[in-house]
Write a protein that holds these residues in place. Structure first.
Motif, PDB file in Angstrom:
ATOM      1  N   ALA A   1       0.689  -1.361  -0.086  1.00 45.37           N
ATOM      2  CA  ALA A   1       0.183  -0.130   0.023  1.00 45.37           C
ATOM      3  C   ALA A   1       0.896   1.103   0.061  1.00 45.37           C
ATOM      4  N   HIS A   2       2.067   1.065   0.227  1.00 42.59           N
ATOM      5  CA  HIS A   2       3.213   2.219   0.273  1.00 42.59           C
ATOM      6  C   HIS A   2       2.747   3.327   1.151  1.00 42.59           C
ATOM      7  N   SER A   3       2.355   4.348   1.179  1.00 38.72           N
ATOM      8  CA  SER A   3       1.816   5.351   2.169  1.00 38.72           C
ATOM      9  C   SER A   3       0.474   6.045   1.874  1.00 38.72           C
ATOM     10  N   ASN A   4      -0.377   5.368   1.422  1.00 28.92           N
ATOM     11  CA  ASN A   4      -1.585   5.998   1.048  1.00 28.92           C
ATOM     12  C   ASN A   4      -2.743   5.094   1.189  1.00 28.92           C
ATOM     13  N   GLY A   5      -3.766   5.625   1.620  1.00 30.26           N
ATOM     14  CA  GLY A   5      -5.050   4.857   2.056  1.00 30.26           C
ATOM     15  C   GLY A   5      -5.125   4.176   3.508  1.00 30.26           C
ATOM     16  N   TYR A   6      -4.026   4.763   4.241  1.00 28.32           N
ATOM     17  CA  TYR A   6      -3.935   4.176   5.530  1.00 28.32           C
ATOM     18  C   TYR A   6      -4.998   4.427   6.766  1.00 28.32           C
ATOM     19  N   SER A   7      -5.608   5.448   6.370  1.00 28.48           N
ATOM     20  CA  SER A   7      -6.788   5.699   7.468  1.00 28.48           C
ATOM     21  C   SER A   7      -7.836   4.740   6.988  1.00 28.48           C
ATOM     22  N   LEU A   8      -8.139   4.071   5.749  1.00 26.66           N
ATOM     23  CA  LEU A   8      -9.052   3.111   5.544  1.00 26.66           C
ATOM     24  C   LEU A   8      -8.411   1.726   5.930  1.00 26.66           C
ATOM     25  N   VAL A   9      -7.111   1.521   5.777  1.00 22.22           N
ATOM     26  CA  VAL A   9      -6.320   0.262   6.211  1.00 22.22           C
ATOM     27  C   VAL A   9      -6.575   0.348   7.731  1.00 22.22           C
ATOM     28  N   ARG A  10      -6.478   1.127   8.433  1.00 17.53           N
ATOM     29  CA  ARG A  10      -6.489   1.233  10.045  1.00 17.53           C
ATOM     30  C   ARG A  10      -8.067   0.760  10.159  1.00 17.53           C
ATOM     31  N   LYS A  11      -8.824   1.363   9.539  1.00 20.44           N
ATOM     32  CA  LYS A  11     -10.388   1.048   9.833  1.00 20.44           C
ATOM     33  C   LYS A  11     -10.724  -0.457   9.556  1.00 20.44           C
TER      34      LYS A  11
ATOM     35  N   ARG B   1     -11.868  -3.093  12.386  1.00 18.28           N
ATOM     36  CA  ARG B   1     -13.196  -3.953  12.211  1.00 18.28           C
ATOM     37  C   ARG B   1     -12.964  -5.373  12.476  1.00 18.28           C
ATOM     38  N   SER B   2     -11.831  -5.844  11.511  1.00 15.83           N
ATOM     39  CA  SER B   2     -11.512  -7.305  11.553  1.00 15.83           C
ATOM     40  C   SER B   2     -10.702  -7.891  12.592  1.00 15.83           C
ATOM     41  N   LYS B   3     -10.067  -7.185  13.283  1.00 14.17           N
ATOM     42  CA  LYS B   3      -9.169  -7.303  14.328  1.00 14.17           C
ATOM     43  C   LYS B   3      -8.079  -8.708  14.103  1.00 14.17           C
TER      44      LYS B   3
ATOM     45  N   ALA C   1       0.925 -12.845  12.474  1.00  9.67           N
ATOM     46  CA  ALA C   1       0.422 -14.151  12.219  1.00  9.67           C
ATOM     47  C   ALA C   1       1.354 -13.981  10.690  1.00  9.67           C
ATOM     48  N   LYS C   2       1.590 -15.378  10.283  1.00 11.54           N
ATOM     49  CA  LYS C   2       2.132 -15.497   9.119  1.00 11.54           C
ATOM     50  C   LYS C   2       1.206 -15.273   8.042  1.00 11.54           C
ATOM     51  N   PHE C   3       1.254 -14.527   6.713  1.00  5.72           N
ATOM     52  CA  PHE C   3       0.293 -14.041   6.008  1.00  5.72           C
ATOM     53  C   PHE C   3       0.682 -14.229   4.677  1.00  5.72           C
ATOM     54  N   ASP C   4       1.819 -13.954   4.006  1.00  4.79           N
ATOM     55  CA  ASP C   4       2.346 -14.198   2.754  1.00  4.79           C
ATOM     56  C   ASP C   4       3.659 -14.988   2.783  1.00  4.79           C
ATOM     57  N   GLY C   5       3.681 -16.166   2.594  1.00  2.98           N
ATOM     58  CA  GLY C   5       4.866 -16.924   2.803  1.00  2.98           C
ATOM     59  C   GLY C   5       5.451 -16.762   4.143  1.00  2.98           C
ATOM     60  N   GLU C   6       6.759 -16.356   4.456  1.00  3.14           N
ATOM     61  CA  GLU C   6       7.403 -16.116   5.678  1.00  3.14           C
ATOM     62  C   GLU C   6       6.969 -14.650   6.278  1.00  3.14           C
ATOM     63  N   ARG C   7       6.451 -13.926   5.418  1.00  4.53           N
ATOM     64  CA  ARG C   7       5.995 -12.605   6.025  1.00  4.53           C
ATOM     65  C   ARG C   7       4.503 -12.434   6.552  1.00  4.53           C
ATOM     66  N   THR C   8       4.851 -11.763   7.758  1.00  7.65           N
ATOM     67  CA  THR C   8       3.668 -11.473   8.625  1.00  7.65           C
ATOM     68  C   THR C   8       2.518 -10.379   7.867  1.00  7.65           C
ATOM     69  N   LEU C   9       1.355 -10.219   8.432  1.00 11.51           N
ATOM     70  CA  LEU C   9       0.535  -9.320   7.884  1.00 11.51           C
ATOM     71  C   LEU C   9       1.096  -7.850   8.214  1.00 11.51           C
TER      72      LEU C   9
ATOM     73  N   GLY D   1     -11.696  -7.690   3.858  1.00 13.88           N
ATOM     74  CA  GLY D   1     -11.867  -7.172   5.286  1.00 13.88           C
ATOM     75  C   GLY D   1     -12.825  -5.907   5.398  1.00 13.88           C
ATOM     76  N   GLY D   2     -12.857  -5.072   4.401  1.00 11.51           N
ATOM     77  CA  GLY D   2     -13.638  -4.004   4.471  1.00 11.51           C
ATOM     78  C   GLY D   2     -14.858  -3.889   3.403  1.00 11.51           C
TER      79      GLY D   2
END
Length: 360
Positions: A203-213, A217-219, A224-232, A300-301
């Protein structure tokens, strides 16, 4: 005989408190600020360019313009990191937001053909946390080093009461230079040209107000592992990609007609900024692999597809327009320097008042 008013000269007396106050007692630690400057000097030194005449520590940074330019035009850009910083505070991750800060400005001036010369940052907080601030500015230095841009100075402001404990704000600006005859304006973009997309880091540095929302919501378990060895958390905090060196090398070989840095407003709102009024960028979202993060955000949103494309980069951080005959060579060159690039669309004639970027 006039009236005379009595006047008594009074002296202003200052009472002496039993305990004298210092700037540190007011919440500002000058020694901490000095230590931060010493901490970052070696990282800033690695970013220096031949044009820089003074290093960090003076009242102003001195930079001359290289003699290689016959008609140099200065190009400037400024930005921040936005509410992505709130996640940096919550996750205690301060090492990459400095890269975000640099990338947001240098990528912006790049789209007009400019080579970044220097960068200055502004770091503001309520109470200076030297280790955290050092991590932030190390990231700024890395962003500058990776984009060939000199970090020539900045400002660290410690302002008690202005920010919550553990929080800070970032801003910065970059100045670059381009030969007047090589400024990229997009005015020569025409029907039949090809639209290329360079992959983003997330997401780089944009849309993070929606990301945080969506996170609220989804908590989710961010660790946790999300994409291969990378966490969310890794995926969400991945820094903005720096496109400067790959694109400058491409521009030295091929005529680039236009570029759009995909920031706030996503693909649909940024690409029109470089298009002549008589054309449309027709983009096919099936031509690139959208990172898993964006699928997670959409689900999630419950975000509508077009809202995704006008909020996030959806996996494309930089859009490049070239002529059809140069497209294969451009793709080959960008891949040879490590970029993931896709042919994502074409330029066509605009019909009436339709929106200038159609993503399907």
């Amino acid at each position: 005989m006039g009236l005379e008013f009595p006047f008594r000269k009074r002296e202003l007396k200052l009472s002496t408190p039993s305990n004298s106050l210092s700037y540190r007692d007011a919440g500002v630690d000058i020694d901490a600020g000095d230590q931060l400057v010493e901490n970052i000097k070696p990282f800033a030194k690695r970013t220096m360019r031949p044009e820089v005449l003074s290093g960090i520590g003076g009242f102003g940074g001195l930079v001359e313009i290289s003699k290689k330019f016959k008609e140099p035009v200065l190009v400037s850009g400024t930005d921040g990191v936005g509410t992505k910083l709130k996640l940096a505070f919550e996750l205690n991750r301060h090492d990459t937001v400095g890269i975000d800060l640099v990338a947001m400005s240098v990528n912006d001036i790049l789209v007009q053909g400019a080579e970044p010369l220097f960068f200055l940052d502004y770091f503001a907080c309520g109470k200076l946390d030297v280790p955290a601030a050092t991590e932030v500015i190390k990231g700024i230095a890395k962003g500058c080093e990776d984009s060939g841009c000199a970090l020539i100075g900045g400002e660290t402001a410690e302002m008690p009461g202005m920010y919550p404990v553990g929080e800070y704000d970032l801003a910065g600006f970059a100045v670059g230079v381009v030969e007047k005859s090589k400024i990229i304006t997009g005015e020569h973009i025409a029907a039949g040209d090809v639209v290329l997309g360079l992959a983003s880091n997330g997401a780089h540095s944009n849309g993070y107000s929606l990301v945080r929302k969506i996170i609220e919501r989804s908590k989710p378990d961010l660790n946790a592992k999300f994409d291969g060895e990378r966490t969310l958390a890794d995926c969400i905090m991945a820094p903005t990609r720096l496109y400067v060196k790959p694109m400058l090398s491409l521009m030295a070989k091929i005529t680039v007609k236009g570029m759009a840095h995909i920031t706030g407003g996503g693909i649909t709102e940024n690409v029109p900024r470089v298009l002549p009024a008589n054309v449309v960028a027709d983009i096919d979202s099936k031509t690139w692999q959208m990172p898993r993060l964006f699928h997670w955000l959409r689900e999630g949103g419950n975000v509508e597809a077009q809202e995704m494309f006008r909020t996030f980069n959806c996996g494309i951080g930089m859009v490049v327009v070239v002529s059809a005959q140069d497209a294969d060579a451009a793709i080959g060159h960008l891949r040879s320097v490590g970029e993931t690039v896709s042919r994502i669309g074409v330029i066509r004639t605009r019909n009436g008042g339709e929106h200038q970027t159609q993503v399907r």
